[in-house]
Design a protein around this motif. Sequence first.
Motif, PDB file in Angstrom:
ATOM      1  N   VAL A 104       4.115 -13.049   2.147  1.00  0.00           N
ATOM      2  CA  VAL A 104       3.732 -12.377   3.394  1.00  0.00           C
ATOM      3  C   VAL A 104       2.805 -13.287   4.190  1.00  0.00           C
ATOM      4  O   VAL A 104       2.335 -14.305   3.700  1.00  0.00           O
ATOM      5  CB  VAL A 104       3.052 -11.015   3.154  1.00  0.00           C
ATOM      6  CG1 VAL A 104       4.068 -10.023   2.605  1.00  0.00           C
ATOM      7  CG2 VAL A 104       1.866 -11.172   2.242  1.00  0.00           C
ATOM      8  N   THR A 129      -1.222  -9.024  11.895  1.00  0.00           N
ATOM      9  CA  THR A 129      -0.136  -8.076  11.745  1.00  0.00           C
ATOM     10  C   THR A 129      -0.509  -6.876  12.601  1.00  0.00           C
ATOM     11  O   THR A 129      -1.628  -6.387  12.509  1.00  0.00           O
ATOM     12  CB  THR A 129      -0.019  -7.615  10.282  1.00  0.00           C
ATOM     13  OG1 THR A 129       0.170  -8.761   9.463  1.00  0.00           O
ATOM     14  CG2 THR A 129       1.144  -6.658  10.107  1.00  0.00           C
ATOM     15  N   SER A 187       0.783  -2.962  13.739  1.00  0.00           N
ATOM     16  CA  SER A 187       1.778  -1.947  13.397  1.00  0.00           C
ATOM     17  C   SER A 187       1.425  -0.618  14.014  1.00  0.00           C
ATOM     18  O   SER A 187       0.264  -0.320  14.261  1.00  0.00           O
ATOM     19  CB  SER A 187       1.871  -1.795  11.878  1.00  0.00           C
ATOM     20  OG  SER A 187       2.887  -0.860  11.575  1.00  0.00           O
ATOM     21  N   TRP A 218       3.205  -0.455   5.995  1.00  0.00           N
ATOM     22  CA  TRP A 218       3.319  -1.910   6.123  1.00  0.00           C
ATOM     23  C   TRP A 218       2.387  -2.646   5.167  1.00  0.00           C
ATOM     24  O   TRP A 218       2.392  -3.859   5.107  1.00  0.00           O
ATOM     25  CB  TRP A 218       3.007  -2.324   7.557  1.00  0.00           C
ATOM     26  CG  TRP A 218       1.686  -1.804   8.046  1.00  0.00           C
ATOM     27  CD1 TRP A 218       1.474  -0.617   8.652  1.00  0.00           C
ATOM     28  CD2 TRP A 218       0.433  -2.446   7.931  1.00  0.00           C
ATOM     29  NE1 TRP A 218       0.151  -0.455   8.931  1.00  0.00           N
ATOM     30  CE2 TRP A 218      -0.519  -1.574   8.506  1.00  0.00           C
ATOM     31  CE3 TRP A 218       0.005  -3.676   7.419  1.00  0.00           C
ATOM     32  CZ2 TRP A 218      -1.875  -1.884   8.556  1.00  0.00           C
ATOM     33  CZ3 TRP A 218      -1.347  -4.001   7.479  1.00  0.00           C
ATOM     34  CH2 TRP A 218      -2.274  -3.097   8.040  1.00  0.00           C
ATOM     35  N   GLN A 219       1.571  -1.853   4.397  1.00  0.00           N
ATOM     36  CA  GLN A 219       0.556  -2.516   3.597  1.00  0.00           C
ATOM     37  C   GLN A 219       1.125  -3.213   2.360  1.00  0.00           C
ATOM     38  O   GLN A 219       0.538  -4.152   1.861  1.00  0.00           O
ATOM     39  CB  GLN A 219      -0.534  -1.526   3.167  1.00  0.00           C
ATOM     40  CG  GLN A 219      -1.488  -1.141   4.290  1.00  0.00           C
ATOM     41  CD  GLN A 219      -1.021   0.075   5.092  1.00  0.00           C
ATOM     42  OE1 GLN A 219       0.158   0.436   5.066  1.00  0.00           O
ATOM     43  NE2 GLN A 219      -1.947   0.699   5.801  1.00  0.00           N
ATOM     44  N   LYS A 232       6.025  -4.439   4.476  1.00  0.00           N
ATOM     45  CA  LYS A 232       5.863  -5.372   5.582  1.00  0.00           C
ATOM     46  C   LYS A 232       7.225  -5.832   6.089  1.00  0.00           C
ATOM     47  O   LYS A 232       7.461  -5.944   7.283  1.00  0.00           O
ATOM     48  CB  LYS A 232       5.036  -6.570   5.133  1.00  0.00           C
ATOM     49  CG  LYS A 232       4.258  -7.199   6.269  1.00  0.00           C
ATOM     50  CD  LYS A 232       3.109  -8.020   5.758  1.00  0.00           C
ATOM     51  CE  LYS A 232       2.006  -8.070   6.794  1.00  0.00           C
ATOM     52  NZ  LYS A 232       0.851  -8.804   6.322  1.00  0.00           N
ATOM     53  N   ALA A 238       6.102  -3.170  11.548  1.00  0.00           N
ATOM     54  CA  ALA A 238       4.983  -4.091  11.780  1.00  0.00           C
ATOM     55  C   ALA A 238       5.499  -5.394  12.389  1.00  0.00           C
ATOM     56  O   ALA A 238       6.547  -5.891  11.984  1.00  0.00           O
ATOM     57  CB  ALA A 238       4.258  -4.382  10.466  1.00  0.00           C
ATOM     58  N   TRP A 282       4.792  -9.384  12.894  1.00  0.00           N
ATOM     59  CA  TRP A 282       3.979 -10.441  12.292  1.00  0.00           C
ATOM     60  C   TRP A 282       4.673 -11.801  12.292  1.00  0.00           C
ATOM     61  O   TRP A 282       4.181 -12.769  11.725  1.00  0.00           O
ATOM     62  CB  TRP A 282       3.561 -10.048  10.867  1.00  0.00           C
ATOM     63  CG  TRP A 282       4.690  -9.595   9.958  1.00  0.00           C
ATOM     64  CD1 TRP A 282       5.283  -8.380   9.969  1.00  0.00           C
ATOM     65  CD2 TRP A 282       5.326 -10.346   8.918  1.00  0.00           C
ATOM     66  NE1 TRP A 282       6.255  -8.306   9.014  1.00  0.00           N
ATOM     67  CE2 TRP A 282       6.300  -9.494   8.341  1.00  0.00           C
ATOM     68  CE3 TRP A 282       5.158 -11.635   8.398  1.00  0.00           C
ATOM     69  CZ2 TRP A 282       7.113  -9.906   7.283  1.00  0.00           C
ATOM     70  CZ3 TRP A 282       5.963 -12.030   7.340  1.00  0.00           C
ATOM     71  CH2 TRP A 282       6.936 -11.182   6.786  1.00  0.00           C
TER      72      TRP A 282
END
Lengths: 435, 243, 400
Positions: A225, A230, A232, A237-238, A243, A248, A250
């Motif tokens: 990752v 990031t 969102s 998304w954690q 993700k 999200a 990124w």
Amino acid sequence: MVGYNLKLGWQSLRRTPVLSSLAIAAIALGIGVATTCVTIHYLLAGDPLPGKSDRLFYVRLDSWDPERPFDSDFPERPPNQLTYRDALAAVVESDIPARKAAMFRARLYLHPEGAQPFSADTRVTTRDFFALFAVPFRFGDAWSAEAEARGEAQVVLSAEINRKLFGEANSVGRTIKIDQQIFTVAGVLAPWRPALKFYDIHNGSERSPEEIYIPFALARPLGIVNAGNTSSWGQGWQTVDGKYDSEAVWLQGWVELESDSQKQAYQSFLDQYTDGQRAAGRFQRKNNNQLQPMRAWHQQEEAVPPSAKSLMVIALAFLGICAVNLIGLLLGKFLARAPEVGVRRALGASRAAVFVQHLVECELTAVGGGLAGILLSWGVLGVINRALEGDVHYRLDLPMIGTGFGLTLVAGLVAGLYPAWRICSVPPATHLKLQ
Amino acid sequence: MIRLEHLSKIYRAALVETLALRDLDLTVAAGEFVAVMGPSGSGKTSFLNVVGLLDGFDQGRYLLDGQDVSRLSDRDSSRLRNEKIGFIFQSFNLIPDLDVFDNVDVPLRYRGWGAKERREAILGALESVGLGARTKHYPAQLSGGQQQRVAIARALAGRPKLLLADEPTGNLDTAMAREILEMLETINEQGTTIVMVTHDPELARRASRQIHLLDGRLLDVAADHPRPLFAPTGDAAMTTFVS
Amino acid sequence: MELGPIFRALVKNRTRFVLIVLEVGLALAVVVNCVHQLSEIRATVTKPSGLADEENLLRVLVQPFDPELRDRDRAESLRQADVRRLQNLPGVVAVTRTSAVPLSGSGNSSGIRLPEKRDADPIPGPNFEVSEDWLRTFGVELVRGRDFLPEDYASESVAEAILTEALARRLFPEGDPLGRQFVVFGSEPVTVVGLVAHMTNAWPDSEVADLAFFYPGRPVYERYSFYLVRVTPGLAGEVRQAIDKALLAEHSGRTVEVQSMTEVRAETFRQSQFVARLLSAVIVLLVFVTALGIAGVTSFSVTQRTRQIGTRRALGATRGEILRYFLVENALVTALGLVVGIALAFGLNDGLARFASATRLPLGLVFGGTVFFAVLGQATTLVPALRATKVPPVVATRAV
């Protein structure tokens, strides 16, 4: 005549060494400071890829919350990065752009043979990255299209990390363990340090380029990752999978579009893509897919620190003050020589001849000072680079030396006009009589 | 007005000492018009500088208007110059950046008079030299004779007791020279003591008394007994030539 | 004393004075704007963070590379062991785990809303997930309410928060914020249980640098973790060495990096400091060049007017009056230059505001700059003016 004027100018400089040195010092200081600041500004705000940047476009799709825009201050702007799904489907998998790169920054562990592992700045990207941004290679090249398609674990190393791991050797074909995976070195970059990290301005625009580059195709399989921003609006998304699957944003997406028709084709491809996604329940806002040329993108996001701009304004004002100083010095010097000019005039030198003679002398002074100033600027930039801890940030290149020299000639001309005009208006008679 | 007693002045260069004025004794009474003559290098300028308090001297005594000025501070001699002495220079020495009015005003400013008093003195002085209508002109816009008249006005405006003139007609043609000289005579008749340095015998004859300087020494000649006491020796001619 | 004639002479012979006017004007404009920028940078760089004694607050970054440590439970138990080890080091006052480090430039921020206004634009909510002993470790001042309760840290959901006063004011412009609720992370409403006076969040140069909230928990991330360690003053050096050994002794499959908050701050502001240094250098050079310029032009004008000075002396000017003449002349010219300079300074500021987002020039600074250049003008004129007083009156009788 030019030769004669140059000779007279040179003699005059030698005859008044103190005044001439002061004049040269004034212009040297002005040019030194101006060239330094203009160079800093140019490297930060100038075109990072001259002749190419207008063909490079940053891709943004409005995948954001149907309830509210990504940026409430600028509701017309889509999110500043991409979701993984869209980066893959709309950038990596499109055949329309001449080149394309989806990418993000990560931090991965390098495990050198027999040494303590350390974390390295990593760019996870597609192979076009290097061609897209004209990244210089020292050994080897980007991993091949076939290797990319097969998802082979290949890596490109920066010059610094290659030195750290393999000395100065050509390490192409050697292997290195990154996280838990063995990678083969495909290429080694030449030293490369743009002042502005122009391809990723949202995750530390002043940072150096990454130390290692690995294929985008490996990102998900290896569960890598990003180390960076990031944003969102949804949930979940954690976690790593979250993700990749959530809304999200990124990742960054760049494409090279060689013509307007290509750009139009790609734009309509994007719009069709988001229409399709909308039908599937995503992209509930109206279509707002933007292709922004690199420099316009930088400008909109204020990637250049404002202080760099004011530094440039200030440097030019500084040069102005030095030029005013030069006017004073030249005026003093020339008027002290009025008797001699009276003799020349009496001997038949025309006003124009006297004017040109003195203007040539001004330019001679300016050129001397300008050369010293450019040298000074080179030294100052060296000191600055050392203060910035080894990063080669700011280097005088040919265009900047040219700019410094151009400023010199302009300053010499501007500063010389009035004194030269004053001295050529000296009537021939007065000063003869007083002898 | 002026009394010099055994006055000497030495110029010191790196290795050479030159006696510019040697053991001068001279008395000039109030109201006299004295012409100081001599060839170049005879010490005329040194004499003028010492008498005008522009320069110091090394030995002897100088009484100006009864006051011993031998050991004055720079400040005191400046004040004394300002109050008692008016200067007229060969090259006028007007200040080119100032108009006629402001030029005449220069010494009065240092006198510290009030604005009204100065204005009256300036206009009066300019009137007396016939330039009352040219107060707004700058020196460069005036002829040589007019410039010298401005200089005379400047010298007179402060009502000095002593007027020192250094080749006042040296840069002027004959007609203008005569005009200036007549002006000086008038001034003298009104009571101002005049000491004029010149090398022009024609001019010197108009003075009430002539003094000759040679190699820093004085040869006094009374104007009413025009005896040619002074005859240049071979040495003196040589000096003239060399300098 | 003789302003009139000096002024009229200036007007008559302008060239050299126009140069000084231009030079002083430009210099004032540039210097004032540079100093303004410099002071803005200084203000950001030195703004108090609210953290007590940054020198003795260490930030420990631990990054595991051993795949074993990817297991969430293993990672959690290791972190608890780490904290115990750190607490037992001699010289350590307090230890906490945190999700982000103030001033560091990277952290977490989530939009906040009031429960009754779920559709409104969110307020930025930079946040810190912290564990036990955080108040003492950060060294921030709890001004209202209470700290989190011991059982809060183990809870899976976020129910309570402590806000900086700045965030509380922004979120609840009216009424007492204590006991009020807000929505963040899309979760159940969070209750405000306390307020801290001030703390700078992870982005000290942003506009929202003093907005932050803290919530209790056990921050755990796969690839890194942060510990903050407060140490006894004077022992930071030894503790730093000991931290490295202690943590690697607990588990060697990771790297440990220790920095004091002072160093974190310096790194964050490196670019600002660089610009600040460059600006300072330009200011010093500029003042130097301006002084040289004034001295040069005045010196030239003294030489040109040697005869005039001699004449004035002959006409009775004392040395003091000659000195005063040049000083007054310079004062007049400088004053004109400063008027031009003040106008230019505001003009330049306006341009910089438009193109480089500068803020308004404070009047006090413009005034200070004006006084400075007035004094500089007088001081630099002094040298050539003193030379002018040495011109002897006999110059007046010298043949041209």
